[in-house]
Write a protein that holds these residues in place. Structure first.
Motif, mmCIF file in Angstrom:
data_model
loop_
_atom_site.group_PDB
_atom_site.id
_atom_site.type_symbol
_atom_site.label_atom_id
_atom_site.label_comp_id
_atom_site.label_asym_id
_atom_site.label_seq_id
_atom_site.Cartn_x
_atom_site.Cartn_y
_atom_site.Cartn_z
ATOM 1 N N GLY A 154 0.856 -1.111 -0.066
ATOM 2 C CA GLY A 154 -0.220 0.035 0.041
ATOM 3 C C GLY A 154 0.956 1.341 -0.045
ATOM 4 O O GLY A 154 1.936 1.251 0.360
ATOM 5 N N ALA A 155 0.381 2.469 -0.442
ATOM 6 C CA ALA A 155 1.071 3.694 -0.307
ATOM 7 C C ALA A 155 1.835 4.026 0.920
ATOM 8 O O ALA A 155 3.230 4.365 0.826
ATOM 9 C CB ALA A 155 0.118 4.719 -0.891
ATOM 10 N N VAL A 156 1.255 3.993 2.011
ATOM 11 C CA VAL A 156 1.734 4.240 3.431
ATOM 12 C C VAL A 156 2.775 2.959 3.692
ATOM 13 O O VAL A 156 3.909 3.382 4.390
ATOM 14 C CB VAL A 156 0.756 4.166 4.588
ATOM 15 C CG1 VAL A 156 1.418 4.375 5.738
ATOM 16 C CG2 VAL A 156 -0.375 5.080 4.203
ATOM 17 N N ARG A 157 2.815 1.776 3.402
ATOM 18 C CA ARG A 157 3.316 0.683 3.638
ATOM 19 C C ARG A 157 4.627 0.666 2.745
ATOM 20 O O ARG A 157 5.949 0.614 3.690
ATOM 21 C CB ARG A 157 2.737 -0.731 3.410
ATOM 22 C CG ARG A 157 3.566 -1.831 3.656
ATOM 23 C CD ARG A 157 3.106 -3.537 3.417
ATOM 24 N NE ARG A 157 1.950 -3.502 3.814
ATOM 25 C CZ ARG A 157 1.477 -4.295 4.933
ATOM 26 N NH1 ARG A 157 2.175 -4.793 5.364
ATOM 27 N NH2 ARG A 157 0.257 -4.492 5.207
ATOM 28 N N LEU A 158 4.787 1.119 1.670
ATOM 29 C CA LEU A 158 5.722 1.048 0.822
ATOM 30 C C LEU A 158 6.697 2.676 1.248
ATOM 31 O O LEU A 158 7.939 2.670 1.176
ATOM 32 C CB LEU A 158 5.551 1.195 -0.707
ATOM 33 C CG LEU A 158 5.248 -0.125 -1.191
ATOM 34 C CD1 LEU A 158 5.031 -0.119 -2.633
ATOM 35 C CD2 LEU A 158 5.715 -1.378 -0.661
ATOM 36 N N ALA A 159 6.001 3.726 1.548
ATOM 37 C CA ALA A 159 6.570 4.801 1.978
ATOM 38 C C ALA A 159 7.408 4.673 2.983
ATOM 39 O O ALA A 159 8.492 5.411 3.364
ATOM 40 C CB ALA A 159 5.399 5.949 2.040
ATOM 41 N N SER A 160 6.937 3.678 4.071
ATOM 42 C CA SER A 160 7.666 3.338 5.232
ATOM 43 C C SER A 160 8.967 2.569 4.958
ATOM 44 O O SER A 160 9.750 2.541 5.644
ATOM 45 C CB SER A 160 6.901 2.809 6.243
ATOM 46 O OG SER A 160 6.657 1.696 6.102
ATOM 47 N N ARG A 161 8.921 1.810 3.827
ATOM 48 C CA ARG A 161 10.144 1.211 3.692
ATOM 49 C C ARG A 161 11.192 1.872 2.609
ATOM 50 O O ARG A 161 12.335 1.761 2.703
ATOM 51 C CB ARG A 161 9.663 0.019 2.791
ATOM 52 C CG ARG A 161 8.948 -1.178 3.674
ATOM 53 C CD ARG A 161 8.337 -2.317 2.959
ATOM 54 N NE ARG A 161 9.494 -3.264 2.326
ATOM 55 C CZ ARG A 161 9.649 -4.058 1.881
ATOM 56 N NH1 ARG A 161 8.364 -4.740 1.593
ATOM 57 N NH2 ARG A 161 10.624 -4.849 1.529
ATOM 58 N N LEU A 162 10.716 2.504 1.607
ATOM 59 C CA LEU A 162 11.621 3.056 0.627
ATOM 60 C C LEU A 162 10.962 4.748 0.185
ATOM 61 O O LEU A 162 10.051 5.004 -0.084
ATOM 62 C CB LEU A 162 11.432 2.557 -0.622
ATOM 63 C CG LEU A 162 12.153 1.043 -0.802
ATOM 64 C CD1 LEU A 162 12.115 0.530 -2.155
ATOM 65 C CD2 LEU A 162 13.630 1.288 -0.454
ATOM 66 N N PRO A 163 11.895 5.739 0.990
ATOM 67 C CA PRO A 163 11.616 7.028 0.599
ATOM 68 C C PRO A 163 11.989 7.579 -0.909
ATOM 69 O O PRO A 163 12.670 6.749 -1.712
ATOM 70 C CB PRO A 163 12.621 7.752 1.676
ATOM 71 C CG PRO A 163 13.737 6.761 1.635
ATOM 72 C CD PRO A 163 13.172 5.409 1.568
ATOM 73 N N ILE A 164 11.156 8.186 -1.410
ATOM 74 C CA ILE A 164 11.199 8.995 -2.602
ATOM 75 C C ILE A 164 11.473 10.496 -2.647
ATOM 76 O O ILE A 164 10.729 11.158 -2.061
ATOM 77 C CB ILE A 164 9.818 8.652 -3.691
ATOM 78 C CG1 ILE A 164 9.777 7.136 -3.604
ATOM 79 C CG2 ILE A 164 10.076 9.583 -4.910
ATOM 80 C CD1 ILE A 164 8.362 7.074 -4.674
ATOM 81 N N ASN A 165 12.809 10.784 -3.019
ATOM 82 C CA ASN A 165 13.313 12.129 -2.906
ATOM 83 C C ASN A 165 13.496 12.794 -4.145
ATOM 84 O O ASN A 165 13.392 14.048 -4.244
ATOM 85 C CB ASN A 165 14.447 12.296 -2.051
ATOM 86 C CG ASN A 165 14.345 11.774 -0.625
ATOM 87 O OD1 ASN A 165 13.560 12.069 0.119
ATOM 88 N ND2 ASN A 165 15.241 10.758 -0.088
ATOM 89 N N SER A 166 13.245 12.098 -5.132
ATOM 90 C CA SER A 166 13.368 12.760 -6.627
ATOM 91 C C SER A 166 13.266 11.498 -7.534
ATOM 92 O O SER A 166 12.920 10.215 -6.948
ATOM 93 C CB SER A 166 14.851 12.998 -6.973
ATOM 94 O OG SER A 166 15.801 12.024 -6.812
ATOM 95 N N HIS A 167 12.948 11.674 -8.714
ATOM 96 C CA HIS A 167 12.640 10.939 -9.750
ATOM 97 C C HIS A 167 13.700 9.602 -9.948
ATOM 98 O O HIS A 167 13.385 8.575 -10.375
ATOM 99 C CB HIS A 167 12.467 11.228 -11.480
ATOM 100 C CG HIS A 167 13.594 11.736 -11.852
ATOM 101 N ND1 HIS A 167 14.076 13.122 -11.655
ATOM 102 C CD2 HIS A 167 14.783 11.128 -12.486
ATOM 103 C CE1 HIS A 167 15.357 13.186 -12.500
ATOM 104 N NE2 HIS A 167 15.430 12.177 -12.914
#
Length: 300
Positions: A154-167
């Protein structure tokens, strides 16, 4: 009679009030509150007291509001974050004590089926439901479900595992989602994929709002919006290079979704590429609509 269904998701709590008569259902009112329940899961898979308290308060207020509106029945169900929780029985007990509602916890397959029933109107098609803790994929026709499964992405689950700071961070998240989906698809080697696909959940309505250039609170225009794969790819690249503050200035992007929207889009890109989907249609309807349709045997 007038009824209400409240769904506790991983990112938000939603309510749908409907009038059900003679096998037909009419939507009366929707409500939503962001609670980010999934973020309250600790390393032992226990929901924190703070996360439970905040969610219970929202559920209680929604139930009161529904009854004030004339709802004779109020039903409550929960999805990914709650079924993942080791202390889900405690959460259910507190909901009963404080909100006066008995909690149903949906399995992944049941959640997928409810999303399909809510988002589709007939014909052979597929549904993708991207939530905070999981993503459901269903293929079927009317009440005939050919395949329904839930992926732990899920969006929250993956955000907690891998951050996205740029493309430059996009591909790692897409690859992670793709590997999770590929593993699930091994369980369905003979699945026939439809040409028509519908998407439900905040990732889709946000993309629809941004594509149309309307404010995220205006739900009148998003339903039925077609999202081409190329446009979704372009939005992922654009948003990934923005700061959170820059994203907040986009009218179509909900303020409480700015930190997870790109992860939701990465999940969608992984699904569309893996299943060879060239475009997907936004639905404002989802598992709440499906819950009422299924439990009350009513058609919208």
């Amino acid at each position: 009679m007038k009824i209400a269904a409240i769904g506790i998701g991983s990112n938000s709590v939603r309510m749908l009030v409907a009038l059900v008569e003679d096998g037909r259902a009419i939507r009366v009112r929707r409500d939503r509150a962001g609670t980010r329940l999934f973020a309250g899961l600790d390393e032992n898979r226990n929901l924190s007291q703070q996360a439970m308290d905040a969610t219970i308060a929202v559920v209680r207020d929604m139930a009161v509001s529904a009854r004030e509106e004339g709802a004779q029945e109020v039903r409550l169900f929960a999805t990914s974050a709650t079924r993942d929780a080791a202390n889900r029985a405690e959460f259910a007990r507190l909901l009963q004590e404080r909100a006066g509602l008995e909690l149903e916890i949906c399995s992944g397959k049941e959640e997928a089926t409810l999303s399909f029933l809510g988002a589709t109107g007939g014909g052979f098609c597929g549904v993708v439901d991207i939530g905070g803790g999981s993503t459901e994929i269903v293929v079927g026709e009317e009440h005939s479900i050919r395949c329904a499964f839930s992926c732990q992405m899920g969006a929250v689950r993956l955000a907690s595992r891998l951050p996205i700071n740029s493309h430059s961070d996009l591909q790692a998240v897409i690859d992670l989602a793709d590997s999770i989906l590929e593993h699930k698809l091994h369980e369905h080697p003979t699945l026939t994929l439809p040409e028509r696909w519908t998407g439900t959940g905040g990732t889709f309505t946000t993309l629809g709002a941004m594509l149309l250039g309307v404010h995220w609170t205006d739900r009148t225009y998003m339903h039925g919006t077609v999202l081409p794969l190329e446009e979704i790819e372009r939005r992922a690249w654009q948003l990934a290079d923005m700061s959170l503050e820059e994203r907040r200035q986009i009218p179509g992007l909900q303020p409480n979704r700015v930190d997870i929207i790109v992860h939701g889009i990465c999940i969608l890109l992984a699904v569309m590429r893996r299943l060879n989907i060239r475009e997907i249609t936004v639905s404002e309807m989802g598992n709440l609509d499906g819950y009422i349709r299924d439990r009350y045997h009513a058609r919208w």
